[in-house]
Write a protein that holds these residues in place. Structure first.
Motif, mmCIF file in Angstrom:
data_model
loop_
_atom_site.group_PDB
_atom_site.id
_atom_site.type_symbol
_atom_site.label_atom_id
_atom_site.label_comp_id
_atom_site.label_asym_id
_atom_site.label_seq_id
_atom_site.Cartn_x
_atom_site.Cartn_y
_atom_site.Cartn_z
ATOM 1 N N ALA A 1 0.808 -1.227 0.000
ATOM 2 C CA ALA A 1 0.000 0.000 0.000
ATOM 3 C C ALA A 1 0.837 1.271 0.000
ATOM 4 C CB ALA A 1 -0.944 0.000 1.198
ATOM 5 N N ASP A 2 1.967 1.256 0.705
ATOM 6 C CA ASP A 2 2.727 2.489 0.892
ATOM 7 C C ASP A 2 4.146 2.462 0.344
ATOM 8 O OD1 ASP A 2 0.594 3.766 2.358
ATOM 9 O OD2 ASP A 2 1.091 2.430 4.015
ATOM 10 N N VAL B 1 10.047 -0.939 -11.644
ATOM 11 C CA VAL B 1 9.535 -0.549 -10.332
ATOM 12 C C VAL B 1 8.020 -0.715 -10.337
ATOM 13 C CG1 VAL B 1 9.277 1.338 -8.673
ATOM 14 C CG2 VAL B 1 11.429 1.074 -9.937
ATOM 15 N N VAL B 2 7.534 -1.551 -9.424
ATOM 16 C CA VAL B 2 6.089 -1.696 -9.231
ATOM 17 C C VAL B 2 5.673 -0.573 -8.280
ATOM 18 C CG1 VAL B 2 4.229 -3.154 -8.349
ATOM 19 C CG2 VAL B 2 6.166 -4.199 -9.560
ATOM 20 N N PRO B 3 4.810 0.329 -8.741
ATOM 21 C CA PRO B 3 4.396 1.448 -7.890
ATOM 22 C C PRO B 3 3.573 0.980 -6.686
ATOM 23 C CG PRO B 3 3.879 1.883 -10.201
ATOM 24 C CD PRO B 3 4.242 0.433 -10.090
ATOM 25 N N LYS B 4 3.672 1.728 -5.613
ATOM 26 C CA LYS B 4 2.890 1.388 -4.417
ATOM 27 C C LYS B 4 1.414 1.271 -4.760
ATOM 28 C CE LYS B 4 3.408 6.098 -3.062
ATOM 29 N NZ LYS B 4 4.355 6.804 -2.287
ATOM 30 N N GLY B 5 0.764 0.315 -4.101
ATOM 31 C CA GLY B 5 -0.664 0.103 -4.294
ATOM 32 C C GLY B 5 -1.042 -0.746 -5.493
ATOM 33 N N VAL B 6 -0.092 -1.086 -6.361
ATOM 34 C CA VAL B 6 -0.398 -1.872 -7.569
ATOM 35 C C VAL B 6 -0.299 -3.373 -7.248
ATOM 36 C CG1 VAL B 6 0.355 -2.446 -9.916
ATOM 37 C CG2 VAL B 6 0.359 -0.061 -9.142
ATOM 38 N N ARG B 7 -1.409 -4.089 -7.448
ATOM 39 C CA ARG B 7 -1.389 -5.546 -7.254
ATOM 40 C C ARG B 7 -0.517 -6.171 -8.333
ATOM 41 N NH1 ARG B 7 -4.310 -8.788 -4.448
ATOM 42 N NH2 ARG B 7 -4.858 -10.192 -6.154
ATOM 43 N N HIS B 8 0.362 -7.072 -7.898
ATOM 44 C CA HIS B 8 1.280 -7.701 -8.832
ATOM 45 C C HIS B 8 1.571 -9.130 -8.405
ATOM 46 C CE1 HIS B 8 3.723 -5.889 -5.659
ATOM 47 N NE2 HIS B 8 4.691 -6.741 -5.949
ATOM 48 N N LEU C 1 16.408 -6.864 -5.278
ATOM 49 C CA LEU C 1 15.219 -6.084 -4.947
ATOM 50 C C LEU C 1 15.628 -4.909 -4.074
ATOM 51 C CD1 LEU C 1 13.377 -9.255 -3.776
ATOM 52 C CD2 LEU C 1 12.730 -8.005 -5.826
ATOM 53 N N ILE C 2 15.000 -3.778 -4.274
ATOM 54 C CA ILE C 2 15.193 -2.644 -3.375
ATOM 55 C C ILE C 2 13.819 -2.264 -2.860
ATOM 56 C CG2 ILE C 2 15.997 -0.273 -3.093
ATOM 57 C CD1 ILE C 2 18.022 -0.812 -5.326
ATOM 58 N N GLU C 3 13.689 -2.308 -1.520
ATOM 59 C CA GLU C 3 12.406 -2.046 -0.880
ATOM 60 C C GLU C 3 12.630 -1.249 0.402
ATOM 61 O OE1 GLU C 3 10.453 -6.399 -1.918
ATOM 62 O OE2 GLU C 3 11.301 -6.069 0.063
ATOM 63 N N ARG C 4 11.663 -0.405 0.736
ATOM 64 C CA ARG C 4 11.737 0.281 2.017
ATOM 65 C C ARG C 4 11.718 -0.753 3.135
ATOM 66 N NH1 ARG C 4 7.275 4.701 1.867
ATOM 67 N NH2 ARG C 4 7.610 4.582 4.096
#
Length: 123
Positions: A45-46, A76-83, A95-98
């Motif tokens: 989501a964020d 980059v899969v944008p936040k909130g996009v189901r994948h 992978l780079i993720e918060r």
């Protein structure tokens, strides 16, 4: 601070779909994974999620489109996009993720890994 070889570490992983943290950059983790098959439909989501293919090919299915990545390509899969990440053959990823990103978002499957599991030392 130490030197890491993401390609070597990804190739050495025994488990599929079990990302391992290899570095930290500010509020993000750099992870590697060895994958084959399908992960799960999910979203974050964020948080955005960066996929970089070290070896092989990866398909990222989304509700509005599908992207195919080859070695050396990223998306980059944008936040909130189901994948749903899919690898028809073995694929190695960076992978780079918060740091707040949950592996499979709100979805929990047998492939979901906790942050503690992702932070385990790589042998």
């Amino acid at each position: 601070m130490s030197i890491a070889s993401p390609a070597r570490i990804a190739a050495s992983l025994a488990e599929l779909w079990s990302p391992r943290v290899v570095a930290e950059v500010d509020d993000a983790y750099v992870k590697v994974a060895r994958v084959h098959g399908t992960l799960a439909w999910h979203s974050h989501a964020d948080e955005d999620e960066l996929f970089y293919v070290l070896k092989g090919r990866l398909r990222i299915e989304m509700e509005s489109r599908t992207v195919e990545l080859g070695e050396g390509e990223l998306f980059v899969v944008p936040k909130g996009v189901r994948h749903n990440p899919v690898a028809d053959e073995e694929c190695h990823l960076l992978l780079i993720e918060r740091k707040s990103t949950q592996h499979t978002g709100e979805e929990v499957t047998d492939k979901t890994r906790s942050l503690a599991e992702q932070l385990r030392p790589v042998e």
